[in-house]
Motif scaffolding. Structure first.
Motif, PDB file in Angstrom:
ATOM      1  N   PRO A  89       0.762  -1.126   0.056  1.00  0.00           N
ATOM      2  CA  PRO A  89       0.019   0.043  -0.034  1.00  0.00           C
ATOM      3  C   PRO A  89       0.899   1.214   0.051  1.00  0.00           C
ATOM      4  O   PRO A  89       1.895   1.347   0.740  1.00  0.00           O
ATOM      5  N   GLN A  90       0.434   2.147  -0.829  1.00  0.00           N
ATOM      6  CA  GLN A  90       1.289   3.476  -0.760  1.00  0.00           C
ATOM      7  C   GLN A  90       0.578   4.446   0.210  1.00  0.00           C
ATOM      8  O   GLN A  90      -0.599   4.326   0.496  1.00  0.00           O
ATOM      9  N   LYS A  91       1.110   5.409   0.409  1.00  0.00           N
ATOM     10  CA  LYS A  91       0.914   6.382   1.249  1.00  0.00           C
ATOM     11  C   LYS A  91      -0.285   7.372   0.777  1.00  0.00           C
ATOM     12  O   LYS A  91      -0.198   7.992  -0.103  1.00  0.00           O
ATOM     13  N   GLY A  92      -1.701   7.173   1.319  1.00  0.00           N
ATOM     14  CA  GLY A  92      -2.632   8.004   0.891  1.00  0.00           C
ATOM     15  C   GLY A  92      -3.077   8.950   2.165  1.00  0.00           C
ATOM     16  O   GLY A  92      -2.403   9.336   2.822  1.00  0.00           O
ATOM     17  N   PRO A  93      -4.284   9.439   1.852  1.00  0.00           N
ATOM     18  CA  PRO A  93      -4.647  10.596   2.725  1.00  0.00           C
ATOM     19  C   PRO A  93      -4.842   9.795   4.272  1.00  0.00           C
ATOM     20  O   PRO A  93      -4.435  10.521   5.284  1.00  0.00           O
ATOM     21  N   THR A  94      -5.196   8.617   4.151  1.00  0.00           N
ATOM     22  CA  THR A  94      -5.294   8.024   5.552  1.00  0.00           C
ATOM     23  C   THR A  94      -4.476   6.644   5.699  1.00  0.00           C
ATOM     24  O   THR A  94      -4.741   6.143   4.530  1.00  0.00           O
ATOM     25  N   VAL A  95      -3.978   6.229   6.716  1.00  0.00           N
ATOM     26  CA  VAL A  95      -3.438   4.957   6.777  1.00  0.00           C
ATOM     27  C   VAL A  95      -4.762   3.907   6.617  1.00  0.00           C
ATOM     28  O   VAL A  95      -4.527   2.634   6.118  1.00  0.00           O
ATOM     29  N   LEU A  96      -5.978   4.352   7.146  1.00  0.00           N
ATOM     30  CA  LEU A  96      -7.134   3.336   6.938  1.00  0.00           C
ATOM     31  C   LEU A  96      -7.622   2.914   5.480  1.00  0.00           C
ATOM     32  O   LEU A  96      -7.757   1.952   4.980  1.00  0.00           O
ATOM     33  N   GLN A  97      -7.397   4.095   4.756  1.00  0.00           N
ATOM     34  CA  GLN A  97      -7.926   4.113   3.197  1.00  0.00           C
ATOM     35  C   GLN A  97      -6.745   3.037   2.553  1.00  0.00           C
ATOM     36  O   GLN A  97      -7.032   2.356   1.824  1.00  0.00           O
ATOM     37  N   ASP A  98      -5.340   3.319   2.896  1.00  0.00           N
ATOM     38  CA  ASP A  98      -4.299   2.484   2.438  1.00  0.00           C
ATOM     39  C   ASP A  98      -4.464   0.849   2.856  1.00  0.00           C
ATOM     40  O   ASP A  98      -4.513   0.070   1.777  1.00  0.00           O
ATOM     41  N   MET A  99      -5.093   0.656   3.935  1.00  0.00           N
ATOM     42  CA  MET A  99      -5.100  -0.830   4.381  1.00  0.00           C
ATOM     43  C   MET A  99      -6.333  -1.248   3.571  1.00  0.00           C
ATOM     44  O   MET A  99      -6.426  -2.521   3.320  1.00  0.00           O
ATOM     45  N   LEU A 100      -7.360  -0.467   3.320  1.00  0.00           N
ATOM     46  CA  LEU A 100      -8.727  -1.103   2.831  1.00  0.00           C
ATOM     47  C   LEU A 100      -8.571  -1.176   1.312  1.00  0.00           C
ATOM     48  O   LEU A 100      -8.905  -2.437   0.934  1.00  0.00           O
ATOM     49  N   GLY A 101      -7.628  -0.266   0.685  1.00  0.00           N
ATOM     50  CA  GLY A 101      -7.293  -0.719  -0.677  1.00  0.00           C
ATOM     51  C   GLY A 101      -6.370  -1.917  -0.887  1.00  0.00           C
ATOM     52  O   GLY A 101      -6.617  -2.727  -1.728  1.00  0.00           O
ATOM     53  N   TYR A 102      -5.477  -2.050  -0.125  1.00  0.00           N
ATOM     54  CA  TYR A 102      -4.657  -3.012   0.116  1.00  0.00           C
ATOM     55  C   TYR A 102      -5.435  -4.508   0.229  1.00  0.00           C
ATOM     56  O   TYR A 102      -5.220  -5.348  -0.430  1.00  0.00           O
ATOM     57  N   GLY A 103      -6.290  -4.472   1.174  1.00  0.00           N
ATOM     58  CA  GLY A 103      -7.236  -5.672   1.493  1.00  0.00           C
ATOM     59  C   GLY A 103      -7.942  -6.028   0.325  1.00  0.00           C
ATOM     60  O   GLY A 103      -8.244  -6.847   0.135  1.00  0.00           O
ATOM     61  N   SER A 104      -8.663  -4.686  -0.296  1.00  0.00           N
ATOM     62  CA  SER A 104      -9.374  -5.382  -1.421  1.00  0.00           C
ATOM     63  C   SER A 104      -8.568  -5.842  -2.486  1.00  0.00           C
ATOM     64  O   SER A 104      -9.240  -6.721  -3.239  1.00  0.00           O
ATOM     65  N   ALA A 105      -7.469  -5.316  -2.853  1.00  0.00           N
ATOM     66  CA  ALA A 105      -6.766  -5.764  -3.961  1.00  0.00           C
ATOM     67  C   ALA A 105      -6.183  -7.192  -3.623  1.00  0.00           C
ATOM     68  O   ALA A 105      -6.339  -8.062  -4.339  1.00  0.00           O
ATOM     69  N   LEU A 106      -6.019  -7.479  -2.479  1.00  0.00           N
ATOM     70  CA  LEU A 106      -5.554  -8.803  -1.894  1.00  0.00           C
ATOM     71  C   LEU A 106      -6.705  -9.865  -2.050  1.00  0.00           C
ATOM     72  O   LEU A 106      -6.559 -10.885  -2.461  1.00  0.00           O
ATOM     73  N   GLY A 107      -7.949  -9.374  -1.736  1.00  0.00           N
ATOM     74  CA  GLY A 107      -9.176 -10.377  -1.853  1.00  0.00           C
ATOM     75  C   GLY A 107      -9.267 -10.621  -3.179  1.00  0.00           C
ATOM     76  O   GLY A 107      -9.568 -11.723  -3.531  1.00  0.00           O
ATOM     77  N   LYS A 108      -9.053  -9.665  -4.175  1.00  0.00           N
ATOM     78  CA  LYS A 108      -9.649 -10.058  -5.703  1.00  0.00           C
ATOM     79  C   LYS A 108      -8.499 -10.855  -6.196  1.00  0.00           C
ATOM     80  O   LYS A 108      -8.969 -11.806  -6.936  1.00  0.00           O
ATOM     81  N   ASN A 109      -7.138 -10.636  -5.795  1.00  0.00           N
ATOM     82  CA  ASN A 109      -6.345 -11.747  -6.214  1.00  0.00           C
ATOM     83  C   ASN A 109      -6.182 -13.030  -5.701  1.00  0.00           C
ATOM     84  O   ASN A 109      -6.161 -13.992  -6.375  1.00  0.00           O
ATOM     85  N   PHE A 110      -6.645 -13.185  -4.566  1.00  0.00           N
ATOM     86  CA  PHE A 110      -7.116 -14.152  -3.968  1.00  0.00           C
ATOM     87  C   PHE A 110      -8.074 -15.282  -4.656  1.00  0.00           C
ATOM     88  O   PHE A 110      -7.929 -16.353  -4.681  1.00  0.00           O
ATOM     89  N   ALA A 111      -9.142 -14.487  -4.794  1.00  0.00           N
ATOM     90  CA  ALA A 111     -10.342 -14.905  -5.563  1.00  0.00           C
ATOM     91  C   ALA A 111      -9.933 -15.479  -7.056  1.00  0.00           C
ATOM     92  O   ALA A 111     -10.210 -16.521  -7.384  1.00  0.00           O
ATOM     93  N   LYS A 112      -8.975 -14.754  -7.519  1.00  0.00           N
ATOM     94  CA  LYS A 112      -8.580 -15.273  -8.718  1.00  0.00           C
ATOM     95  C   LYS A 112      -7.987 -16.336  -8.927  1.00  0.00           C
ATOM     96  O   LYS A 112      -8.046 -17.297  -9.647  1.00  0.00           O
TER      97      LYS A 112
END
Length: 488
Positions: free
Chosen positions: A146-169
């Motif tokens: 995750p890259q540094k965004g407006p907030t750490v929470l948004q970074d983690m949520l984005g990383y979790g969403s991308a990780l979930g999509k790759n896992f499902a794939k």
């Protein structure tokens, strides 16, 4: 000197089995041959008896007047008797050997199938864990930090969403590589449901239901009954059947891909508000008629029944072998179309076709003796339908098309029978198409495109026989009747 390039040969996307190429057909051929040998042996025995009778009827005076000739005739009769008698015995021995061999091979084949199924079920948990572990590792490697965004929470949520999509794939890819995982998972699910039925688990008290049975159909029926106690899956109102269209006059020459494609079109025309059933009469050059009935697949998955009857409730009822309001409604549509065409039900042959739930309903109607007594059901064509457990009589021929990556046809946990009246076609995803998810393999239109490959030019004997047998449903002058089925 000019040369002509030969286009590269491509591997067929669909593989055909069953029917005349089934093991059941081989065993039947062996037993039929044994019966013919028995009959020929009986004929040889009768001939032998006749020859002996002729020898005994020779007059005594001929032996006195020409003893040499009489002796030769006696020798020839004795030789014929021995040869015919020996031939009859050999034929009987070979016939018995063929029957014993057929029985032995049949038992060995059934044992081998059960053994492979047991191995698949036993290894499923290990393969499943390995598939999840591999998917997790690949997903972690493929997902960017995750890259540094407006907030750490948004970074983690984005990383979790991308990780979930790759896992499902990656999980989807593993299931595509090992389709038998679905069969094993269904078997383990049945085991746990059966185990739950023998224990005192509080969740059953919540449903207010009796212990769930151990057989597949019984478990689905238990789920259906449990849901209905909570007000779900209701199917206690008859359906209205309304003719909304008639299109006469077109002469067409269809192939199997057209039949499967029309089943997809029927499904797409159905909604949560109503279901559409197409009833088509085809009149050939000989003036004889035949009927093709297209039944839609599932249009909505609501727990509460809506106006459209092709729903979760119909799915569960058809899988469990229970009554559904769809069955008499389809019968009413067929009766109305035949009456308008001036045809008495039962006098002309019928083919059912459907995708997913539509195929299950088609198979259930074909298996219903009372329905077959009224309508002359001869053929069923299904696409992506789990119908391996439905006991369809030998008088009805079934052709099933499945996508190797589609989990839905495997949802009943058994393969389609390798029988003389079952032609099984398993296809890869059509060339040039990519699956975004496992359920993409279940798409009705994609099944139509896969079936386009199953043309009359294919070399498989089963398909050649299918086309030869079904020209009456494919070639002729059409009259299309369209009906709307709706629950009020």
């Amino acid at each position: 000197m000019a040369t002509t390039d030969t286009p590269p040969r491509t591997t067929p996307q669909c593989k055909v089995s069953g029917s005349s190429g089934s093991t059941e057909a081989y065993f039947l051929d062996m037993r039929t041959t044994a019966t013919k040998l028995d009959s020929s042996g009986d004929d040889a025995t009768h001939l032998c008896t006749g020859v002996v009778s002729i020898g005994l009827s020779l007059p005594a005076k001929s032996a006195i007047l020409s003893p040499g000739s009489a002796l030769k005739i006696t020798e020839q009769i004795a030789s014929l008797t021995l040869n015919l008698g020996g031939l009859a015995l050999r034929m009987e021995f070979v016939a018995r050997t063929l029957r014993w061999s057929a029985t032995a091979y049949e038992l060995a084949d059934a044992t081998q199938r059960k053994l492979f199924a047991a191995i698949n079920v036993a290894t499923t948990p290990v393969r499943f864990v390995m598939a999840v572990q591999e998917a997790s590792e690949k997903a972690l490697l493929e997902t960017s930090v995750p890259q540094k965004g407006p907030t750490v929470l948004q970074d983690m949520l984005g990383y979790g969403s991308a990780l979930g999509k790759n896992f499902a794939k990656e999980v989807q890819q593993n299931v595509e590589d090992d389709p038998a995982l679905v069969d094993g998972t269904v078997a383990w699910a049945q085991f746990f449901v059966a185990y739950e039925s023998r224990t005192q688990v509080p969740i059953r008290r919540l449903f207010g239901a009796s212990p769930s049975p151990t057989d597949y159909e019984g478990q689905i029926a238990w789920l259906l009954a449990s849901g209905r106690r909570l007000g779900w899956f209701q199917d206690n109102k008859p359906l209205s059947v309304k003719q909304i269209g008639k299109k006469p006059g077109a002469t067409k020459h269809r192939q199997l891909g057209d039949i499967v494609g029309e089943a997809a079109d029927t499904e797409h025309q159905s909604t949560g508000d109503h279901s559409v059933v197409h009833v088509r009469r085809v009149v050939g050059a000989d003036g004889k008629g035949a009927w093709v009935v297209s039944i839609p697949g599932t249009t909505h998955w609501n727990l509460h029944s809506d106006h459209g009857p092709s729903s979760t409730a119909a799915n569960l009822a058809s899988m469990a072998g229970k009554e559904s309001s769809l069955y008499p409604a389809i019968g009413k549509a067929m009766t109305a179309a035949m009456k308008e065409a001036g045809v008495k039900p039962g006098t002309e042959p019928v083919m059912f076709t459907g995708h997913s739930q539509g195929g299950i309903v088609a198979a259930r109607l074909a298996a219903d003796q009372h329905f077959r007594e009224k309508f002359n059901v001869k053929e069923v064509v299904t696409a992506g339908s789990p119908i391996g457990r439905i006991d369809i009589p030998k008088s009805v021929q079934v052709l099933s098309v499945e996508n190797v990556h589609d989990p839905v046809p495997q949802a009943d946990g058994v393969p389609n029978p390798d029988a003389v009246n079952r032609t099984n076609v398993v296809c890869e995803t059509p060339r040039g198409e990519h699956l975004n998810s496992i359920l993409d393999a279940h798409d009705a239109s994609r099944y139509g495109r896969s079936a386009d490959e199953l043309s009359p030019s294919r070399p498989e004997q089963q398909l050649q026989e299918w086309y030869a047998r079904n020209h009456k449903f494919l070639d002729g002058k059409d009259t299309d009747f369209t009906f709307q089925l709706r629950r009020h």
